[in-house]
Every structure is written in structure tokens, then in C-alpha cells.
Design a protein around this motif. Structure first.
Motif, mmCIF file in Angstrom:
data_model
loop_
_atom_site.group_PDB
_atom_site.id
_atom_site.type_symbol
_atom_site.label_atom_id
_atom_site.label_comp_id
_atom_site.label_asym_id
_atom_site.label_seq_id
_atom_site.Cartn_x
_atom_site.Cartn_y
_atom_site.Cartn_z
ATOM 1 N N ALA A 51 -5.306 -30.257 148.285
ATOM 2 C CA ALA A 51 -4.046 -30.882 147.850
ATOM 3 C C ALA A 51 -4.241 -31.324 146.399
ATOM 4 C CB ALA A 51 -3.722 -32.076 148.737
ATOM 5 N N PHE A 52 -3.140 -31.680 145.751
ATOM 6 C CA PHE A 52 -3.223 -32.209 144.392
ATOM 7 C C PHE A 52 -2.668 -33.626 144.360
ATOM 8 C CE2 PHE A 52 -2.638 -27.579 143.635
ATOM 9 C CZ PHE A 52 -3.864 -27.333 143.028
ATOM 10 N N LYS A 53 -3.298 -34.469 143.543
ATOM 11 C CA LYS A 53 -2.806 -35.850 143.400
ATOM 12 C C LYS A 53 -1.506 -35.865 142.616
ATOM 13 C CE LYS A 53 -7.563 -37.234 143.012
ATOM 14 N NZ LYS A 53 -8.572 -37.446 141.969
ATOM 15 N N LYS A 54 -1.439 -35.031 141.566
ATOM 16 C CA LYS A 54 -0.312 -35.111 140.643
ATOM 17 C C LYS A 54 0.471 -33.801 140.527
ATOM 18 C CE LYS A 54 0.503 -36.547 135.876
ATOM 19 N NZ LYS A 54 -0.098 -36.256 134.581
ATOM 20 N N THR A 55 -0.241 -32.671 140.620
ATOM 21 C CA THR A 55 0.380 -31.364 140.350
ATOM 22 C C THR A 55 1.419 -30.979 141.403
ATOM 23 O OG1 THR A 55 -1.653 -30.651 139.291
ATOM 24 C CG2 THR A 55 -0.126 -28.911 139.965
ATOM 25 N N GLU A 56 2.582 -30.547 140.926
ATOM 26 C CA GLU A 56 3.604 -29.939 141.780
ATOM 27 C C GLU A 56 3.527 -28.435 141.539
ATOM 28 O OE1 GLU A 56 7.551 -32.015 141.089
ATOM 29 O OE2 GLU A 56 6.241 -33.118 139.751
ATOM 30 N N GLU A 57 3.825 -27.642 142.570
ATOM 31 C CA GLU A 57 3.750 -26.186 142.406
ATOM 32 C C GLU A 57 4.953 -25.485 143.042
ATOM 33 O OE1 GLU A 57 -0.902 -25.088 141.757
ATOM 34 O OE2 GLU A 57 -0.198 -24.962 143.810
ATOM 35 N N PHE A 58 5.166 -24.279 142.571
ATOM 36 C CA PHE A 58 6.188 -23.412 143.157
ATOM 37 C C PHE A 58 5.539 -22.051 143.362
ATOM 38 C CE2 PHE A 58 9.906 -20.535 142.797
ATOM 39 C CZ PHE A 58 10.653 -21.049 143.857
ATOM 40 N N ILE A 59 5.588 -21.547 144.584
ATOM 41 C CA ILE A 59 4.863 -20.324 144.950
ATOM 42 C C ILE A 59 5.835 -19.226 145.346
ATOM 43 C CG2 ILE A 59 3.184 -19.340 146.568
ATOM 44 C CD1 ILE A 59 1.855 -22.006 146.784
ATOM 45 N N VAL A 60 5.627 -18.044 144.787
ATOM 46 C CA VAL A 60 6.473 -16.877 145.083
ATOM 47 C C VAL A 60 5.576 -15.702 145.486
ATOM 48 C CG1 VAL A 60 8.216 -15.288 144.162
ATOM 49 C CG2 VAL A 60 8.106 -17.614 143.275
ATOM 50 N N ALA A 61 5.998 -14.948 146.481
ATOM 51 C CA ALA A 61 5.316 -13.687 146.816
ATOM 52 C C ALA A 61 5.958 -12.608 145.946
ATOM 53 C CB ALA A 61 5.482 -13.364 148.293
ATOM 54 N N LEU A 62 5.336 -12.315 144.807
ATOM 55 C CA LEU A 62 5.916 -11.313 143.895
ATOM 56 C C LEU A 62 5.867 -9.938 144.522
ATOM 57 C CD1 LEU A 62 4.882 -11.902 140.197
ATOM 58 C CD2 LEU A 62 7.047 -12.353 141.341
ATOM 59 N N SER A 63 4.877 -9.728 145.356
ATOM 60 C CA SER A 63 4.714 -8.449 146.044
ATOM 61 C C SER A 63 4.032 -8.720 147.374
ATOM 62 C CB SER A 63 3.855 -7.538 145.165
ATOM 63 O OG SER A 63 3.695 -6.299 145.795
ATOM 64 N N GLY A 64 4.355 -7.954 148.391
ATOM 65 C CA GLY A 64 3.716 -8.103 149.693
ATOM 66 C C GLY A 64 4.099 -9.401 150.374
ATOM 67 N N SER A 65 3.227 -9.896 151.214
ATOM 68 C CA SER A 65 3.539 -11.113 151.968
ATOM 69 C C SER A 65 2.270 -11.909 152.253
ATOM 70 C CB SER A 65 4.223 -10.744 153.287
ATOM 71 O OG SER A 65 3.294 -10.102 154.132
ATOM 72 N N ILE A 88 8.535 -21.346 147.487
ATOM 73 C CA ILE A 88 8.385 -22.634 148.153
ATOM 74 C C ILE A 88 7.929 -23.670 147.132
ATOM 75 C CG2 ILE A 88 6.092 -21.932 149.015
ATOM 76 C CD1 ILE A 88 8.203 -24.076 151.139
ATOM 77 N N TYR A 89 8.701 -24.763 147.055
ATOM 78 C CA TYR A 89 8.356 -25.874 146.168
ATOM 79 C C TYR A 89 7.456 -26.840 146.942
ATOM 80 C CZ TYR A 89 8.676 -30.430 144.018
ATOM 81 O OH TYR A 89 8.344 -31.643 143.503
ATOM 82 N N ILE A 90 6.324 -27.170 146.331
ATOM 83 C CA ILE A 90 5.358 -28.067 146.979
ATOM 84 C C ILE A 90 5.147 -29.290 146.087
ATOM 85 C CG2 ILE A 90 3.057 -28.241 147.995
ATOM 86 C CD1 ILE A 90 2.966 -25.203 148.133
ATOM 87 N N PRO A 91 5.622 -30.461 146.519
ATOM 88 C CA PRO A 91 5.399 -31.664 145.706
ATOM 89 C C PRO A 91 3.930 -32.093 145.753
ATOM 90 C CG PRO A 91 6.540 -32.225 147.754
ATOM 91 C CD PRO A 91 6.348 -30.738 147.760
ATOM 92 N N GLN A 92 3.587 -33.160 145.056
ATOM 93 C CA GLN A 92 2.202 -33.620 145.064
ATOM 94 C C GLN A 92 1.842 -34.155 146.452
ATOM 95 O OE1 GLN A 92 5.087 -34.991 143.374
ATOM 96 N NE2 GLN A 92 3.918 -35.747 141.656
ATOM 97 N N LEU A 93 0.561 -34.267 146.695
ATOM 98 C CA LEU A 93 0.009 -34.791 147.956
ATOM 99 C C LEU A 93 0.468 -34.027 149.202
ATOM 100 C CD1 LEU A 93 -0.431 -38.667 148.049
ATOM 101 C CD2 LEU A 93 -2.131 -36.857 147.869
ATOM 102 N N ILE A 94 0.399 -32.706 149.107
ATOM 103 C CA ILE A 94 0.638 -31.843 150.269
ATOM 104 C C ILE A 94 -0.576 -30.923 150.394
ATOM 105 C CG2 ILE A 94 2.050 -29.965 151.241
ATOM 106 C CD1 ILE A 94 3.635 -32.534 151.240
ATOM 107 N N TRP A 95 -1.182 -30.924 151.553
ATOM 108 C CA TRP A 95 -2.316 -30.021 151.796
ATOM 109 C C TRP A 95 -1.772 -28.609 151.982
ATOM 110 C CZ3 TRP A 95 -7.432 -31.148 151.578
ATOM 111 C CH2 TRP A 95 -8.318 -30.186 152.050
#
Ligand code: TYD
Length: 134
Positions: A51-65, A88-95
Motif C-alpha cells: 500500500a502507499f501512505k500518500k500516493t494515489e494511483e489509476f490503473i488501466v489494462a492497456l492490453s490483455g487482462s 480503477i482509481y486507488i486512493p492512498q492506504l489501500i492494499w
């Protein structure tokens, strides 16, 4: 509190193919500071598990799954990403754990912070105690 969110992105289609784009604060709720991608993942491998303390992320499957398995300290959520116009948007403190990568899949990650190893929480027990402090 910021929440996990599946976000549909714009998809511009014409006879030449499809085009999708992402703008900071428009489609995702943070300023993009870093972009990385995960690819050539051998069958059965698992990525993430942190998990991240501060970092937020956004994840995309550009190809495949692949599957994105998330834990907020209380409950587990599983998302299968297999379209390049969804993320999928993932806020901070998510495993998060990424698994079940298909052959030739490409996982694009947009991050709100520059790389900083000190922002990682790599032990699940430590993650749970950080969540309890909030
Ligand atoms: P890590 O985040 O552990 O990978 P995953 O999320 O797929 O499990 O990163 C793997 C290695 O790459 C680790 O040594 C840190 C390094 N790294 C960078 O140098 N910069 C980056 O932006 C990222 C995401 C990782």
C-alpha cells in the motif's frame, strides 16, 4: 474520505480505430506526476502486495487482462481489468495486489507522486495498523 472507483474513460471511435485519453482532475482526481507500466509478466506471477501512505494511483489494462485485488483494511474488492477505456482509481492506504496477468498484457499506472520507497507499506499487518490510526 476518497474511495476506490472504477472510472470509464472517453472513447473516440471512428473507422481509423479508437482513441482514449485521461486528463488530471478531469477524469481522475489527482495531478499525474509519474507514469509506469508493467509488462512481460510471466504466467502466475503476482505484482504489488503493498500500500502507499500518500500516493494515489489509476490503473488501466492497456492490453490483455489482469485482476486488481484491493483491501481497505476491512473488506477485499476484486476487479478484472480487460478494456483500455476503463480504469480503477486507488486512493492512498489501500492494499493492492495484481494477479492473473494474461499473455502480452500491459498494465499502465498513473501515480500522484514521484517514486519514493518511503511511501510504501510492504507488510500487511503494518498496513492494518496504519488504517486503524485514521
Ligand atoms: P514495485 O513497486 O515493488 O513493483 P510492483 O508494484 O509491481 O510490485 O517496484 C519494483 C521495483 O521497481 C522496486 O525496486 C522499485 C522500482 N521502481 C522504481 O524505481 N520506480 C517506480 O516508479 C516504480 C513503480 C518502481
Amino acid at each position: 474520505m476518497k474511495r476506490i472507483k472504477l472510472i470509464e474513460l472517453p472513447k473516440i471511435s471512428d473507422e481509423r480505430g479508437n482513441l482514449t485519453f485521461i486528463e488530471s482532475f478531469n477524469h481522475i482526481p489527482f495531478q499525474i506526476k509519474r507514469v509506469y507500466w508493467i509488462y512481460d509478466v510471466p504466467g502466475g506471477e503476482i505484482r504489488g502486495s503493498h500500500a502507499f501512505k500518500k500516493t494515489e494511483e489509476f490503473i488501466v489494462a492497456l492490453s490483455g487482462s489482469f485482476d486488481v485485488v484491493l483491501h481497505d483494511g476491512v473488506k477485499e474488492y476484486r476487479y478484472t481489468l480487460n478494456r483500455s477505456y476503463y480504469g480503477i482509481y486507488i486512493p492512498q492506504l489501500i492494499w493492492r495486489t495484481l494477479e492473473n496477468f494474461s499473455t502480452n498484457s500491459v498494465c499502465l499506472v498513473l501515480a500522484s507522486e514521484f517514486y519514493d520507497e518511503n511511501d510504501y507499506i510492504r507488510e500487511f499487518d503494518k498496513f492494518l495498523s496504519e488504517v486503524k490510526k485514521k
